[in-house]
Scaffold this active site. Structure first.
Site, PDB file in Angstrom:
ATOM      1  N   HIS A  48      62.778  65.021  73.404  1.00 20.09           N
ATOM      2  CA  HIS A  48      61.459  64.730  73.966  1.00 20.09           C
ATOM      3  C   HIS A  48      61.586  64.239  75.405  1.00 20.09           C
ATOM      4  CE1 HIS A  48      59.252  65.543  70.331  1.00 20.09           C
ATOM      5  NE2 HIS A  48      60.044  64.737  69.637  1.00 20.09           N
ATOM      6  N   ARG A  73      70.754  62.879  71.746  1.00 17.79           N
ATOM      7  CA  ARG A  73      69.964  63.688  70.811  1.00 17.79           C
ATOM      8  C   ARG A  73      69.730  65.073  71.415  1.00 17.79           C
ATOM      9  NH1 ARG A  73      64.183  62.050  68.081  1.00 17.79           N
ATOM     10  NH2 ARG A  73      63.467  61.943  70.260  1.00 17.79           N
ATOM     11  N   ASP A  87      81.141  69.146  74.605  1.00 15.66           N
ATOM     12  CA  ASP A  87      82.053  69.450  75.703  1.00 15.66           C
ATOM     13  C   ASP A  87      81.793  68.549  76.906  1.00 15.66           C
ATOM     14  OD1 ASP A  87      83.335  71.386  74.241  1.00 15.66           O
ATOM     15  OD2 ASP A  87      82.400  73.094  75.254  1.00 15.66           O
ATOM     16  N   GLU A 151      62.650  63.302  59.089  1.00 18.64           N
ATOM     17  CA  GLU A 151      61.352  63.012  59.691  1.00 18.64           C
ATOM     18  C   GLU A 151      60.195  63.788  59.071  1.00 18.64           C
ATOM     19  OE1 GLU A 151      61.568  64.010  63.899  1.00 18.64           O
ATOM     20  OE2 GLU A 151      63.323  65.244  63.507  1.00 18.64           O
ATOM     21  N   ASP A 177      57.116  61.159  63.350  1.00 18.20           N
ATOM     22  CA  ASP A 177      57.037  62.474  62.714  1.00 18.20           C
ATOM     23  C   ASP A 177      56.770  62.361  61.220  1.00 18.20           C
ATOM     24  OD1 ASP A 177      57.633  64.770  64.665  1.00 18.20           O
ATOM     25  OD2 ASP A 177      59.133  63.286  65.204  1.00 18.20           O
TER      26      ASP A 177
END
Length: 253
Positions: A48, A73, A87, A151, A177
């Site tokens: 988000h 996230r 990575d 969620e 959520d």
């Protein structure tokens, strides 16, 4: 060079409560400011926010000197996204919108090298300290911490199955959520949502799986901590900034 230790993963395994802050503003200066505020962990959010792998690698470099554990996230349970973040040097990931044990297994595969997983192998990356970490390909998972986000009502119904997938190090509850999924959009502190999450934390406690949560409802967070939640995000950078700015302006009204 030694494989960097993941102190956040070690703390969860030891049952130590970890207090965190959510970093949603895609600016390394904000991340650096928050990194020095005494939190145990900070979430670098690319779901988000407009941040992507380039911003994440900048954030990780910026906060590295500070005694805080960065958690990243991705925008989705995507092996392509996850590969790039790993990575870049991320060691703890929170994968959103996990609906089933199969989706949790897919997330585990994405953070794991073949033959057990599908993470692409590249020997010269920031994660390997550009090829200087000995035996990185065989040891990386020792320090990778995978958190999965529950969620939806459907995910809650499969909580035990999700939590028991080998390779899942913790389960995170998303009240906003979950509220929408239960039919209460915009009401993350609705009593039914709070009960569902607190019950879920109890289930995870019985399984020995660390539980996490983000909420701006501090009383609810304390209830979650009492119920056994171990990694607790107590605020969001943009929310803190706005509340402080509004409060200061109100002082001069």
């Amino acid at each position: 060079m030694n494989l960097p230790a993941n102190t956040f993963k070690a703390a969860l395994r030891s049952g130590e409560t970890q207090i965190g802050i959510w970093c949603s503003l895609p600016d390394p200066n904000v991340a650096e400011l928050l990194a020095g505020c005494g939190y145990d962990w900070m979430m670098l959010d690319t779901e988000h926010s407009t941040a992507g792998p380039n911003e994440v690698i900048s954030f990780l470099r910026t906060v590295a000197p500070y005694p805080v554990s960065p958690v990243v996230r991705p925008g989705w349970n995507s092996p392509v996204e996850i590969k790039k973040l790993l990575d870049a040097g991320a060691q703890t990931l929170l994968v959103p919108y996990i609906q089933s044990a199969q989706e949790a297994r897919s997330a585990v595969a994405a953070v794991t090298y073949p033959p057990k997983g599908v993470r692409g192998v590249s020997g010269i990356t920031r994660a390997t300290r550009y090829g200087t970490v000995a035996n990185y390909a065989t040891r990386a998972n020792e320090e990778i911490c995978l958190l999965v986000q529950v969620e939806t009502r459907e995910a809650l119904s499969q909580l035990k199955e999700i939590a028991q997938v080998p390779g899942v190090d913790g389960v995170f509850f998303g009240p906003a959520d979950l509220a929408a999924s239960f039919g209460y959009p915009g009401q993350p502190s609705h009593p039914e949502i709070k009960k569902a999450i607190l019950d879920g934390i109890g289930v995870l406690g019985d399984l020995g799986v660390p539980a996490g949560i983000l909420s701006l409802d501090q009383d609810f967070l304390r209830e979650a901590g009492t119920a056994g939640a171990l990694f607790i995000a107590v605020d969001v950078d943009s929310g803190l900034l706005r509340r402080s700015a509004v409060a200061r302006r109100a002082e001069w009204s």
